[in-house]
Structure formats: structure tokens, C-alpha cells
Design a protein around this motif. Structure first.
Motif, PDB file in Angstrom:
ATOM      1  N   ALA A  34      81.669  14.320 -26.263  1.00  0.00           N
ATOM      2  CA  ALA A  34      80.764  13.289 -25.756  1.00  0.00           C
ATOM      3  C   ALA A  34      81.159  11.960 -26.380  1.00  0.00           C
ATOM      4  O   ALA A  34      81.857  11.910 -27.398  1.00  0.00           O
ATOM      5  CB  ALA A  34      79.315  13.627 -26.095  1.00  0.00           C
ATOM      6  N   VAL A  35      80.695  10.878 -25.753  1.00  0.00           N
ATOM      7  CA  VAL A  35      81.013   9.526 -26.232  1.00  0.00           C
ATOM      8  C   VAL A  35      79.761   8.652 -26.156  1.00  0.00           C
ATOM      9  O   VAL A  35      79.088   8.618 -25.115  1.00  0.00           O
ATOM     10  CB  VAL A  35      82.144   8.886 -25.395  1.00  0.00           C
ATOM     11  CG1 VAL A  35      82.316   7.408 -25.741  1.00  0.00           C
ATOM     12  CG2 VAL A  35      83.460   9.641 -25.602  1.00  0.00           C
ATOM     13  N   VAL A  36      79.458   7.961 -27.248  1.00  0.00           N
ATOM     14  CA  VAL A  36      78.452   6.903 -27.261  1.00  0.00           C
ATOM     15  C   VAL A  36      79.183   5.567 -27.188  1.00  0.00           C
ATOM     16  O   VAL A  36      80.133   5.332 -27.945  1.00  0.00           O
ATOM     17  CB  VAL A  36      77.593   6.952 -28.536  1.00  0.00           C
ATOM     18  CG1 VAL A  36      76.666   5.733 -28.614  1.00  0.00           C
ATOM     19  CG2 VAL A  36      76.779   8.234 -28.592  1.00  0.00           C
ATOM     20  N   THR A  37      78.744   4.698 -26.285  1.00  0.00           N
ATOM     21  CA  THR A  37      79.321   3.358 -26.145  1.00  0.00           C
ATOM     22  C   THR A  37      78.222   2.353 -26.452  1.00  0.00           C
ATOM     23  O   THR A  37      77.152   2.376 -25.837  1.00  0.00           O
ATOM     24  CB  THR A  37      79.873   3.148 -24.727  1.00  0.00           C
ATOM     25  OG1 THR A  37      80.779   4.222 -24.423  1.00  0.00           O
ATOM     26  CG2 THR A  37      80.609   1.825 -24.627  1.00  0.00           C
ATOM     27  N   CYS A  38      78.484   1.454 -27.390  1.00  0.00           N
ATOM     28  CA  CYS A  38      77.411   0.623 -27.943  1.00  0.00           C
ATOM     29  C   CYS A  38      77.110  -0.627 -27.132  1.00  0.00           C
ATOM     30  O   CYS A  38      76.030  -1.206 -27.283  1.00  0.00           O
ATOM     31  CB  CYS A  38      77.749   0.245 -29.383  1.00  0.00           C
ATOM     32  SG  CYS A  38      77.852   1.679 -30.481  1.00  0.00           S
ATOM     33  N   THR A  39      78.043  -1.074 -26.286  1.00  0.00           N
ATOM     34  CA  THR A  39      77.798  -2.275 -25.495  1.00  0.00           C
ATOM     35  C   THR A  39      77.998  -1.979 -24.016  1.00  0.00           C
ATOM     36  O   THR A  39      78.557  -0.968 -23.633  1.00  0.00           O
ATOM     37  CB  THR A  39      78.724  -3.434 -25.913  1.00  0.00           C
ATOM     38  OG1 THR A  39      80.077  -3.142 -25.512  1.00  0.00           O
ATOM     39  CG2 THR A  39      78.682  -3.671 -27.408  1.00  0.00           C
ATOM     40  N   TRP A  40      77.552  -2.907 -23.206  1.00  0.00           N
ATOM     41  CA  TRP A  40      77.521  -2.842 -21.744  1.00  0.00           C
ATOM     42  C   TRP A  40      76.374  -1.960 -21.253  1.00  0.00           C
ATOM     43  O   TRP A  40      76.069  -0.926 -21.844  1.00  0.00           O
ATOM     44  CB  TRP A  40      78.857  -2.432 -21.128  1.00  0.00           C
ATOM     45  CG  TRP A  40      79.896  -3.513 -21.298  1.00  0.00           C
ATOM     46  CD1 TRP A  40      80.620  -3.768 -22.446  1.00  0.00           C
ATOM     47  CD2 TRP A  40      80.268  -4.523 -20.359  1.00  0.00           C
ATOM     48  NE1 TRP A  40      81.434  -4.867 -22.269  1.00  0.00           N
ATOM     49  CE2 TRP A  40      81.238  -5.353 -21.000  1.00  0.00           C
ATOM     50  CE3 TRP A  40      79.886  -4.791 -19.053  1.00  0.00           C
ATOM     51  CZ2 TRP A  40      81.820  -6.449 -20.356  1.00  0.00           C
ATOM     52  CZ3 TRP A  40      80.460  -5.872 -18.410  1.00  0.00           C
ATOM     53  CH2 TRP A  40      81.418  -6.694 -19.064  1.00  0.00           C
ATOM     54  N   ALA A  41      75.759  -2.423 -20.181  1.00  0.00           N
ATOM     55  CA  ALA A  41      74.554  -1.784 -19.651  1.00  0.00           C
ATOM     56  C   ALA A  41      74.864  -0.955 -18.420  1.00  0.00           C
ATOM     57  O   ALA A  41      75.873  -1.171 -17.736  1.00  0.00           O
ATOM     58  CB  ALA A  41      73.517  -2.856 -19.309  1.00  0.00           C
ATOM     59  N   GLU A  42      73.970  -0.012 -18.150  1.00  0.00           N
ATOM     60  CA  GLU A  42      74.077   0.770 -16.918  1.00  0.00           C
ATOM     61  C   GLU A  42      74.057  -0.161 -15.708  1.00  0.00           C
ATOM     62  O   GLU A  42      73.372  -1.191 -15.702  1.00  0.00           O
ATOM     63  CB  GLU A  42      72.926   1.768 -16.818  1.00  0.00           C
ATOM     64  CG  GLU A  42      72.978   2.882 -17.846  1.00  0.00           C
ATOM     65  CD  GLU A  42      71.865   3.883 -17.652  1.00  0.00           C
ATOM     66  OE1 GLU A  42      71.182   3.815 -16.599  1.00  0.00           O
ATOM     67  OE2 GLU A  42      71.662   4.725 -18.544  1.00  0.00           O
ATOM     68  N   GLY A  43      74.819   0.201 -14.677  1.00  0.00           N
ATOM     69  CA  GLY A  43      74.859  -0.582 -13.459  1.00  0.00           C
ATOM     70  C   GLY A  43      75.941  -1.636 -13.415  1.00  0.00           C
ATOM     71  O   GLY A  43      76.239  -2.173 -12.338  1.00  0.00           O
ATOM     72  N   THR A  44      76.545  -1.949 -14.553  1.00  0.00           N
ATOM     73  CA  THR A  44      77.651  -2.895 -14.564  1.00  0.00           C
ATOM     74  C   THR A  44      78.934  -2.195 -14.128  1.00  0.00           C
ATOM     75  O   THR A  44      79.049  -0.965 -14.198  1.00  0.00           O
ATOM     76  CB  THR A  44      77.852  -3.498 -15.960  1.00  0.00           C
ATOM     77  OG1 THR A  44      78.125  -2.444 -16.887  1.00  0.00           O
ATOM     78  CG2 THR A  44      76.623  -4.260 -16.419  1.00  0.00           C
ATOM     79  N   GLN A  45      79.901  -2.992 -13.698  1.00  0.00           N
ATOM     80  CA  GLN A  45      81.172  -2.413 -13.265  1.00  0.00           C
ATOM     81  C   GLN A  45      81.832  -1.623 -14.381  1.00  0.00           C
ATOM     82  O   GLN A  45      82.361  -0.528 -14.157  1.00  0.00           O
ATOM     83  CB  GLN A  45      82.130  -3.498 -12.773  1.00  0.00           C
ATOM     84  CG  GLN A  45      83.473  -2.938 -12.280  1.00  0.00           C
ATOM     85  CD  GLN A  45      84.415  -4.009 -11.773  1.00  0.00           C
ATOM     86  OE1 GLN A  45      84.050  -5.159 -11.617  1.00  0.00           O
ATOM     87  NE2 GLN A  45      85.648  -3.629 -11.495  1.00  0.00           N
ATOM     88  N   ARG A  46      81.783  -2.157 -15.587  1.00  0.00           N
ATOM     89  CA  ARG A  46      82.455  -1.461 -16.686  1.00  0.00           C
ATOM     90  C   ARG A  46      81.767  -0.152 -17.042  1.00  0.00           C
ATOM     91  O   ARG A  46      82.422   0.798 -17.471  1.00  0.00           O
ATOM     92  CB  ARG A  46      82.582  -2.391 -17.897  1.00  0.00           C
ATOM     93  CG  ARG A  46      83.574  -3.518 -17.629  1.00  0.00           C
ATOM     94  CD  ARG A  46      83.984  -4.230 -18.886  1.00  0.00           C
ATOM     95  NE  ARG A  46      84.732  -3.361 -19.783  1.00  0.00           N
ATOM     96  CZ  ARG A  46      85.161  -3.746 -20.980  1.00  0.00           C
ATOM     97  NH1 ARG A  46      84.910  -4.972 -21.419  1.00  0.00           N
ATOM     98  NH2 ARG A  46      85.835  -2.907 -21.746  1.00  0.00           N
ATOM     99  N   ALA A  47      80.462  -0.071 -16.870  1.00  0.00           N
ATOM    100  CA  ALA A  47      79.777   1.202 -17.087  1.00  0.00           C
ATOM    101  C   ALA A  47      80.200   2.225 -16.045  1.00  0.00           C
ATOM    102  O   ALA A  47      80.369   3.418 -16.356  1.00  0.00           O
ATOM    103  CB  ALA A  47      78.267   0.997 -17.054  1.00  0.00           C
ATOM    104  N   GLN A  48      80.393   1.789 -14.813  1.00  0.00           N
ATOM    105  CA  GLN A  48      80.869   2.687 -13.764  1.00  0.00           C
ATOM    106  C   GLN A  48      82.295   3.147 -14.040  1.00  0.00           C
ATOM    107  O   GLN A  48      82.635   4.322 -13.828  1.00  0.00           O
ATOM    108  CB  GLN A  48      80.774   1.985 -12.413  1.00  0.00           C
ATOM    109  CG  GLN A  48      79.346   1.690 -11.975  1.00  0.00           C
ATOM    110  CD  GLN A  48      79.260   0.706 -10.828  1.00  0.00           C
ATOM    111  OE1 GLN A  48      80.274   0.250 -10.303  1.00  0.00           O
ATOM    112  NE2 GLN A  48      78.042   0.354 -10.435  1.00  0.00           N
ATOM    113  N   GLU A  49      83.111   2.248 -14.529  1.00  0.00           N
ATOM    114  CA  GLU A  49      84.485   2.627 -14.891  1.00  0.00           C
ATOM    115  C   GLU A  49      84.486   3.624 -16.045  1.00  0.00           C
ATOM    116  O   GLU A  49      85.290   4.566 -16.073  1.00  0.00           O
ATOM    117  CB  GLU A  49      85.275   1.373 -15.261  1.00  0.00           C
ATOM    118  CG  GLU A  49      85.518   0.442 -14.078  1.00  0.00           C
ATOM    119  CD  GLU A  49      86.026  -0.926 -14.483  1.00  0.00           C
ATOM    120  OE1 GLU A  49      86.414  -1.698 -13.589  1.00  0.00           O
ATOM    121  OE2 GLU A  49      86.037  -1.237 -15.707  1.00  0.00           O
ATOM    122  N   LEU A  50      83.587   3.423 -16.998  1.00  0.00           N
ATOM    123  CA  LEU A  50      83.454   4.352 -18.116  1.00  0.00           C
ATOM    124  C   LEU A  50      83.127   5.751 -17.626  1.00  0.00           C
ATOM    125  O   LEU A  50      83.684   6.745 -18.108  1.00  0.00           O
ATOM    126  CB  LEU A  50      82.378   3.859 -19.076  1.00  0.00           C
ATOM    127  CG  LEU A  50      82.015   4.792 -20.239  1.00  0.00           C
ATOM    128  CD1 LEU A  50      83.196   4.981 -21.173  1.00  0.00           C
ATOM    129  CD2 LEU A  50      80.799   4.238 -21.002  1.00  0.00           C
TER     130      LEU A  50
END
Length: 243
Positions: A34-50
Motif C-alpha cells: 500500500a502507499v500513502v501520498t501526503c499531497t494532492w487531493a482526490e479528483g485532481t489529475q495527478r490523483a487519477q494518475e496515481l
């Protein structure tokens, strides 16, 4: 395989760049990852890429703390920068994920944040405190049952690798006195050969299309000589801290 690995990273794409081979290797061997990511919010492009990158690596769904990147307020509109969150609050949020995942091993950056990014350095400090705090039933009592990981592995680069590739990456030798990434070779505790998973790691990196498009780390790797790029993709290095 009864084993679990949790990566803690600052931004979407760091999980692939610094620990992607390790995550893919252990997922294929039957571990829970599993991975915890500390920045960027749900719904952003980078969250979708993640989400796409984690699927490639077999590391589950994103676990986003949802704070803002130090330099990109659009990463989490209306939320504070992760750097500005009260330290104990940030530790408590990560403790909750540690106690939920119950990892044997936690992965994050070394004390220099791999290359000095302030978000990376802060994630290192918060993770170090959270891994320790998660094992105490007196601390963060509403964050789940206590759990103490066996070890924390700090992603780094041997200094010899940094210096041998510096000119190829930047076109010149380091400036005198410049703070270089990585640690002296004798401080590397684990060198993991992830060559079998290098194509998966590369695919996970390329899933972060917005970072590729802006000329970020993946573009830098593309520009390396083939031998140097293969070395960087096929090896991951860590310092180990036991608990």
C-alpha cells in the motif's frame, strides 16, 4: 506470504520513481502493499494518475492525505500545505494508516528527502515519528490498535552512482561544495535488484502523464544513456532503521 509493505511518499509519482520496483516485487511475491501520498487531493489529475500507477504496481488504491504540495496550491484547493500542517496532526494521520495497514516494513525517503525537496524532507520526519508512535497505546488513541513495524527503509542513492551519472544528467560536474543527493556507499543497507520489474516500474512512472508532459523526473531518465537509465530503473537502494 504473510508480509506487508507500506510506502509513504510526498507526491504522486514518487512511489514509482523511488520504490516502484520494490512494491511490484513484493506484490508479486504475495505481500500486501500500500502507499500513502501526503499531497494532492482526490479528483485532481495527478490523483487519477496515481490510481493507475498503483494498479500497475499492485499496491492497492490511493491513500491520499489530501494536503497541498509546497509549491502548487492547486494540488488541494482550500487545504493547507503539508509543510504547514501541525506536526503532531500529520503524525496522527499517518499513524492511522500504519495501524490500518499493519506493515512489517515502511518505505520512505532518506533524511535529505532523496534530493532535498522540502516536501520529501518533511515526509521523512513525519514518517520517522509516526512509525515510532504507532506502537504506543498511549499515543493517538483514536487511530486504531497499536502496531509497530519491524523496520523503516529509507530510499536513497549510493553517492558513487550519483557522481558517476551527474555529468550525463546535468551536462557538467557538480559545483564545489554542492549538496549532492544520496549517501556514502557504506551507508546503504539494502540494494534491491528490481530488474525483473523494471518495465512495470517504468510503466507506472509513465502513468503520471502530467509529470512526463512538464519535463519532470521521467523525462530526465529518458535522456540518460541507456546503460545509466537501466541501472537506475533496475536497482533501488535503502538505509535500514530497525525498531
Amino acid at each position: 506470504m504473510s508480509f506487508s509493505v507500506l510506502g509513504v511518499h510526498a507526491h504522486p509519482d514518487d512511489e514509482a520513481i523511488w520504490t516502484g520496483g520494490t512494491l511490484a516485487k513484493y506484490a508479486d511475491e504475495g505481500a500486501r502493499t500500500a502507499v500513502v501520498t501526503c499531497t494532492w487531493a482526490e479528483g485532481t489529475q495527478r490523483a487519477q494518475e496515481l490510481e493507475r500507477a498503483l494498479d500497475i504496481l499492485g499496491a492497492g488504491k490511493p491513500r491520499l492525505l489530501g494536503f497541498a504540495d509546497a509549491n502548487k496550491p492547486e494540488s488541494a484547493l482550500g487545504r493547507p500545505r503539508f509543510l504547514d500542517v501541525p506536526f503532531d496532526e500529520a503524525v496522527g494521520l499517518l499513524v492511522e494508516h500504519i495501524r490500518d495497514v499493519r506493515p512489517d516494513v515502511v518505505l520512505t525517503y532518506d533524511g535529505f528527502g532523496a534530493y532535498g525537496h522540502p516536501d520529501h524532507v518533511h515526509v521523512h520526519r513525519v514518517t520517522l515519528a509516526a512509525v515510532e508512535a504507532a506502537g504506543y497505546d498511549q499515543l493517538h488513541r483514536d487511530a486504531g490498535e497499536p502496531w509497530r513495524p519491524h523496520a523503516l527503509y529509507l530510499a536513497t542513492i549510493p553517492r558513487s552512482v550519483v557522481t558517476s551519472h551527474w555529468r550525463a544528467v546535468f551536462g557538467a560536474d557538480p559545483e564545489p561544495g554542492q549538496a549532492l543527493p544520496g549517501v556514502p556507499d557504506d551507508q546503504v543497507s539494502a540494494a534491491i535488484d528490481v530488474s525483473r520489474w523494471s518495465e512495470r516500474k517504468w510503466a507506472a512512472m509513465l502513468a503520471h502523464e502530467s509529470e512526463v508532459g512538464r519535463g519532470a523526473s521521467m523525462t530526465m531518465l529518458t535522456g540518460l544513456p541507456e546503460r545509466a537509465r537501466a541501472q537506475m530503473l533496475s536497482n533501488e537502494w535503502y538505509r535500514r532503521i530497525a525498531f
